[in-house]
Scaffold this motif. Structure first.
Motif, PDB file in Angstrom:
ATOM      1  N   ASP A  45      -8.241  12.248  -5.843  1.00 50.35           N
ATOM      2  CA  ASP A  45      -7.984  11.475  -7.047  1.00 50.35           C
ATOM      3  C   ASP A  45      -7.560  10.040  -6.732  1.00 50.35           C
ATOM      4  O   ASP A  45      -7.711   9.154  -7.562  1.00 50.35           O
ATOM      5  N   LEU A  46      -7.027   9.790  -5.537  1.00 54.16           N
ATOM      6  CA  LEU A  46      -6.575   8.455  -5.159  1.00 54.16           C
ATOM      7  C   LEU A  46      -7.730   7.515  -4.820  1.00 54.16           C
ATOM      8  O   LEU A  46      -7.566   6.296  -4.879  1.00 54.16           O
ATOM      9  N   VAL A  47      -8.871   8.056  -4.459  1.00 57.30           N
ATOM     10  CA  VAL A  47      -9.970   7.234  -3.945  1.00 57.30           C
ATOM     11  C   VAL A  47     -10.414   6.181  -4.957  1.00 57.30           C
ATOM     12  O   VAL A  47     -10.470   4.985  -4.639  1.00 57.30           O
ATOM     13  N   SER A  48     -10.733   6.570  -6.176  1.00 63.21           N
ATOM     14  CA  SER A  48     -11.243   5.599  -7.152  1.00 63.21           C
ATOM     15  C   SER A  48     -10.181   4.557  -7.501  1.00 63.21           C
ATOM     16  O   SER A  48     -10.501   3.376  -7.664  1.00 63.21           O
ATOM     17  N   GLN A  49      -8.925   4.970  -7.618  1.00 63.82           N
ATOM     18  CA  GLN A  49      -7.859   4.015  -7.915  1.00 63.82           C
ATOM     19  C   GLN A  49      -7.647   3.049  -6.756  1.00 63.82           C
ATOM     20  O   GLN A  49      -7.472   1.849  -6.955  1.00 63.82           O
ATOM     21  N   LEU A  50      -7.692   3.557  -5.535  1.00 60.68           N
ATOM     22  CA  LEU A  50      -7.528   2.712  -4.355  1.00 60.68           C
ATOM     23  C   LEU A  50      -8.660   1.710  -4.247  1.00 60.68           C
ATOM     24  O   LEU A  50      -8.431   0.527  -3.983  1.00 60.68           O
ATOM     25  N   ILE A  51      -9.886   2.139  -4.504  1.00 61.80           N
ATOM     26  CA  ILE A  51     -11.034   1.225  -4.476  1.00 61.80           C
ATOM     27  C   ILE A  51     -10.850   0.129  -5.530  1.00 61.80           C
ATOM     28  O   ILE A  51     -11.029  -1.058  -5.242  1.00 61.80           O
ATOM     29  N   ASP A  58      -8.079  -0.968  -6.849  1.00 62.04           N
ATOM     30  CA  ASP A  58      -6.980  -1.847  -6.447  1.00 62.04           C
ATOM     31  C   ASP A  58      -7.394  -2.801  -5.339  1.00 62.04           C
ATOM     32  O   ASP A  58      -7.045  -3.984  -5.369  1.00 62.04           O
ATOM     33  N   LEU A  59      -8.147  -2.316  -4.356  1.00 62.54           N
ATOM     34  CA  LEU A  59      -8.595  -3.183  -3.265  1.00 62.54           C
ATOM     35  C   LEU A  59      -9.524  -4.274  -3.777  1.00 62.54           C
ATOM     36  O   LEU A  59      -9.443  -5.431  -3.357  1.00 62.54           O
ATOM     37  N   GLU A  60     -10.419  -3.915  -4.698  1.00 63.91           N
ATOM     38  CA  GLU A  60     -11.308  -4.926  -5.285  1.00 63.91           C
ATOM     39  C   GLU A  60     -10.506  -5.936  -6.101  1.00 63.91           C
ATOM     40  O   GLU A  60     -10.787  -7.138  -6.046  1.00 63.91           O
ATOM     41  N   ARG A  61      -9.518  -5.490  -6.837  1.00 67.04           N
ATOM     42  CA  ARG A  61      -8.659  -6.399  -7.600  1.00 67.04           C
ATOM     43  C   ARG A  61      -7.907  -7.345  -6.665  1.00 67.04           C
ATOM     44  O   ARG A  61      -7.676  -8.507  -6.984  1.00 67.04           O
ATOM     45  N   ASP A  62      -7.574  -6.856  -5.466  1.00 67.26           N
ATOM     46  CA  ASP A  62      -6.858  -7.677  -4.484  1.00 67.26           C
ATOM     47  C   ASP A  62      -7.774  -8.634  -3.729  1.00 67.26           C
ATOM     48  O   ASP A  62      -7.315  -9.377  -2.868  1.00 67.26           O
ATOM     49  N   GLY A  63      -9.078  -8.599  -4.028  1.00 67.73           N
ATOM     50  CA  GLY A  63      -9.991  -9.567  -3.435  1.00 67.73           C
ATOM     51  C   GLY A  63     -10.906  -9.030  -2.348  1.00 67.73           C
ATOM     52  O   GLY A  63     -11.679  -9.795  -1.774  1.00 67.73           O
ATOM     53  N   LEU A  64     -10.853  -7.740  -2.066  1.00 64.81           N
ATOM     54  CA  LEU A  64     -11.751  -7.165  -1.072  1.00 64.81           C
ATOM     55  C   LEU A  64     -13.066  -6.745  -1.731  1.00 64.81           C
ATOM     56  O   LEU A  64     -13.089  -6.390  -2.913  1.00 64.81           O
ATOM     57  N   VAL A  65     -14.139  -6.801  -0.968  1.00 65.12           N
ATOM     58  CA  VAL A  65     -15.465  -6.465  -1.478  1.00 65.12           C
ATOM     59  C   VAL A  65     -15.915  -5.145  -0.847  1.00 65.12           C
ATOM     60  O   VAL A  65     -15.931  -5.011   0.384  1.00 65.12           O
ATOM     61  N   TYR A  66     -16.262  -4.186  -1.731  1.00 67.02           N
ATOM     62  CA  TYR A  66     -16.726  -2.888  -1.250  1.00 67.02           C
ATOM     63  C   TYR A  66     -17.946  -3.076  -0.350  1.00 67.02           C
ATOM     64  O   TYR A  66     -18.826  -3.868  -0.648  1.00 67.02           O
ATOM     65  N   PHE A  67     -17.985  -2.376   0.714  1.00 68.14           N
ATOM     66  CA  PHE A  67     -19.017  -2.353   1.753  1.00 68.14           C
ATOM     67  C   PHE A  67     -18.889  -3.526   2.708  1.00 68.14           C
ATOM     68  O   PHE A  67     -18.984  -3.340   3.901  1.00 68.14           O
ATOM     69  N   ILE A  73       0.846  -1.201   0.000  1.00 66.44           N
ATOM     70  CA  ILE A  73       0.000   0.000   0.000  1.00 66.44           C
ATOM     71  C   ILE A  73       0.877   1.246   0.000  1.00 66.44           C
ATOM     72  O   ILE A  73       0.642   2.193  -0.751  1.00 66.44           O
ATOM     73  N   ASP A  74       1.900   1.248   0.852  1.00 63.19           N
ATOM     74  CA  ASP A  74       2.818   2.393   0.913  1.00 63.19           C
ATOM     75  C   ASP A  74       3.505   2.624  -0.426  1.00 63.19           C
ATOM     76  O   ASP A  74       3.654   3.759  -0.869  1.00 63.19           O
ATOM     77  N   ALA A  75       3.935   1.549  -1.075  1.00 57.55           N
ATOM     78  CA  ALA A  75       4.627   1.685  -2.365  1.00 57.55           C
ATOM     79  C   ALA A  75       3.705   2.272  -3.430  1.00 57.55           C
ATOM     80  O   ALA A  75       4.123   3.094  -4.238  1.00 57.55           O
ATOM     81  N   ARG A  76       2.446   1.843  -3.426  1.00 54.30           N
ATOM     82  CA  ARG A  76       1.492   2.339  -4.430  1.00 54.30           C
ATOM     83  C   ARG A  76       1.084   3.784  -4.184  1.00 54.30           C
ATOM     84  O   ARG A  76       0.905   4.551  -5.115  1.00 54.30           O
ATOM     85  N   TYR A  77       0.879   4.130  -2.910  1.00 52.18           N
ATOM     86  CA  TYR A  77       0.245   5.415  -2.587  1.00 52.18           C
ATOM     87  C   TYR A  77       1.100   6.359  -1.755  1.00 52.18           C
ATOM     88  O   TYR A  77       0.659   7.458  -1.447  1.00 52.18           O
ATOM     89  N   ASN A  78       2.284   5.924  -1.352  1.00 55.30           N
ATOM     90  CA  ASN A  78       3.213   6.784  -0.613  1.00 55.30           C
ATOM     91  C   ASN A  78       2.553   7.399   0.630  1.00 55.30           C
ATOM     92  O   ASN A  78       2.615   8.605   0.853  1.00 55.30           O
ATOM     93  N   LEU A  79       1.909   6.547   1.436  1.00 52.27           N
ATOM     94  CA  LEU A  79       1.217   7.029   2.632  1.00 52.27           C
ATOM     95  C   LEU A  79       2.188   7.153   3.802  1.00 52.27           C
ATOM     96  O   LEU A  79       3.122   6.373   3.943  1.00 52.27           O
ATOM     97  N   THR A  80       1.930   8.118   4.660  1.00 48.06           N
ATOM     98  CA  THR A  80       2.739   8.318   5.860  1.00 48.06           C
ATOM     99  C   THR A  80       2.188   7.470   7.001  1.00 48.06           C
ATOM    100  O   THR A  80       1.116   6.864   6.884  1.00 48.06           O
ATOM    101  N   ASP A  81       2.896   7.467   8.134  1.00 46.02           N
ATOM    102  CA  ASP A  81       2.415   6.753   9.318  1.00 46.02           C
ATOM    103  C   ASP A  81       1.062   7.283   9.781  1.00 46.02           C
ATOM    104  O   ASP A  81       0.239   6.532  10.305  1.00 46.02           O
ATOM    105  N   GLN A  82       0.819   8.562   9.620  1.00 46.11           N
ATOM    106  CA  GLN A  82      -0.459   9.144  10.017  1.00 46.11           C
ATOM    107  C   GLN A  82      -1.574   8.820   9.024  1.00 46.11           C
ATOM    108  O   GLN A  82      -2.745   8.965   9.346  1.00 46.11           O
ATOM    109  N   GLU A  83      -1.209   8.384   7.831  1.00 46.70           N
ATOM    110  CA  GLU A  83      -2.201   8.065   6.808  1.00 46.70           C
ATOM    111  C   GLU A  83      -2.457   6.564   6.675  1.00 46.70           C
ATOM    112  O   GLU A  83      -3.279   6.143   5.876  1.00 46.70           O
ATOM    113  N   PHE A  84      -1.760   5.758   7.465  1.00 49.10           N
ATOM    114  CA  PHE A  84      -1.977   4.313   7.505  1.00 49.10           C
ATOM    115  C   PHE A  84      -1.941   3.902   8.962  1.00 49.10           C
ATOM    116  O   PHE A  84      -0.888   3.854   9.579  1.00 49.10           O
TER     117      PHE A  84
END
Length: 99
Positions: A56-62, A64-73, A29-40
């Protein structure tokens, strides 16, 4: 203890059990989105991504999470941070839900 969310930025909330079940890693997640400790953060059974640096990151993150096997909601949820500044929103995960 509940976590307060900022009113002006987006968050992605992921059930910790779902995050672990899919084998996602913080480093990925950090590699994809460069999040800080306060953001993760991991608190009360939740993985909290945000406040995200850009809407702008929201739709891409959603996607990616669905592609990784997570289900929205069921496994994760986007909370847009579009409430007024006079309102405080606190979140806390529950462990009794589906894993």
């Amino acid at each position: 203890m509940p976590t307060e969310l900022s009113h002006d930025r987006a968050f992605i909330l992921i059930r910790q059990s779902a995050f672990e079940r899919t084998g996602l890693l913080r480093s990925a997640i950090d590699a994809r989105y460069n999040l800080t400790d306060q953001e993760f953060r991991v608190e009360d059974g939740l993985v909290i991504l945000g406040p995200l640096p850009s809407e702008d990151l929201v739709s891409q993150l959603i996607a990616d999470l669905e592609r990784d096997g997570l289900v929205y909601f069921d496994d994760f949820f986007e909370l847009g941070g579009n409430w007024p500044d006079w309102l405080s929103v606190y979140i806390r995960g529950t462990k009794a839900r589906r894993t």
